[in-house]
Scaffold this motif. Sequence first.
Motif, short mmCIF file in Angstrom:
data_model
loop_
_atom_site.label_atom_id
_atom_site.label_comp_id
_atom_site.label_asym_id
_atom_site.label_seq_id
_atom_site.Cartn_x
_atom_site.Cartn_y
_atom_site.Cartn_z
N ILE A 70 0.84 -1.20 0.00
CA ILE A 70 0.00 0.00 0.00
C ILE A 70 0.87 1.25 0.00
N LYS A 71 1.86 1.27 0.88
CA LYS A 71 2.72 2.46 0.99
C LYS A 71 3.53 2.70 -0.28
N ALA A 72 3.90 1.61 -0.96
CA ALA A 72 4.68 1.75 -2.20
C ALA A 72 3.77 1.95 -3.41
N GLY A 73 2.46 1.80 -3.23
CA GLY A 73 1.53 1.96 -4.34
C GLY A 73 1.62 0.83 -5.35
N ARG A 74 2.13 -0.33 -4.90
CA ARG A 74 2.23 -1.49 -5.80
C ARG A 74 0.86 -2.13 -5.98
N GLN A 75 0.51 -2.44 -7.21
CA GLN A 75 -0.75 -3.12 -7.47
C GLN A 75 -0.58 -4.61 -7.17
N THR A 76 -1.20 -5.05 -6.09
CA THR A 76 -1.02 -6.40 -5.59
C THR A 76 -2.37 -7.09 -5.46
N SER A 77 -2.40 -8.37 -5.81
CA SER A 77 -3.61 -9.18 -5.66
C SER A 77 -3.34 -10.32 -4.68
N ILE A 78 -4.30 -10.58 -3.80
CA ILE A 78 -4.12 -11.59 -2.75
C ILE A 78 -5.32 -12.52 -2.72
#
Length: 409
Positions: A194-202
């Motif tokens: 979130i802090k890095a603004g990375r688009q992540t899916s979990i």
Amino acid sequence: MFTSEKLSTPVRVSNRIGDRIIAAITVLALCPLILAHILLQHLYRRKVLDVHNLRGASKLPVKTYSLRGRATLSRVLLLLNVIRGDFALVGHRITAICHAPSPSGDESLPGMFSLFELRRISGLDFIDEAACNREYSSKASLKTDLAIVIKSLLAGMLYSSNTELRDAEEFQIFGVNIKNVSMDSALNHIDGDIKAGRQTSIFFANAHTLNLAYDDNAFRTTLNSVDYVFPDGSGIEVACRRTGIRRKGNINGTDMLPLLCEQLARNGQSIYMLGGEEGIAEGAMASMLRRHRSLHSAGTHNGFFDKDNCDALIEKINNSGANILLVGMGQPLQEEWVMKNRHKLKVAVVMAVGGLFDFYADKVSRAPIWLRELGMEWTWRLIQEPGRMWKRYIIGNPLFLMRLRKAAA
């Protein structure tokens, strides 16, 4: 401990006759099994004993022995130390001299069985050990101790393994790649993304997920295409132990959500909940807002919308400024929707959470802690929703175990 009386020193605790008598009787009863095991190990020219230096009474080092080759008997020789007064039958967690001591918070002895170890083996590793030990000390009684011993033995049988466990950053079950992380580590991954603004899916994988993926190549590919698949439930623990993997944590959404919302509130971040029947996501959000006053709600929406024509809803989510989106629409629908639309979603972290919202909207209740300690939370869900859940659990759980056996053959 086998008394509710407050004891002033470790020496008095170590002299309790009750623990020693029970330990001596148990050793005598198990002698034939122990001797048979030792004989077999000698016949096959295998090492019989392992030696350990553990922290005993008054935090002094104690030499202990464990049997090699059979998990169900490995710790039985600790009873000899109970007879000597080094340990209690039930107390705080026994630790090695080379490790930090368990935060007991009182003068109780380390125990062959402990409330914290019981919860940890069942995947409740997010529980604070010091708080767990304080809880035990405040309730210590014959009844409490007997319950801990019985539940520990049952959990030990459920999660028994004759394979030496090894550490791994990732493991695979039925072709699905699963990250081996603790609850703290999972939350740290989310926080960092979130802090890095990375688009992540979990996604999460439990026994039901893996049953669905077993014969469905497309769903298995979907699961393996995301950034993280977290291990969820007692079925994963059974699978790990049968394949020799030491699972670091039970990362289920029900336990994670309050911890996640606390983290989001602390960081001034916002959450969007999508899924469930009308009012369910809204109810779950209201529950989290009551718990965490500084949590920011980016919005909610039910899960009954046109999945093929939802650009307006996606635009609404994007405009909400949400840092994380929880999608609760059931498997495999939610995973398929996430992967189909991930490139349109500007939210940093998207997490598929199944029926999570139902618990916090009070549609269904959480299993009591004693069932969770045994890894049997699914029985509570079955009792509450037998018409919807019978196939998943009555048929699915035995099928999962059969498939594990087949995979190991």
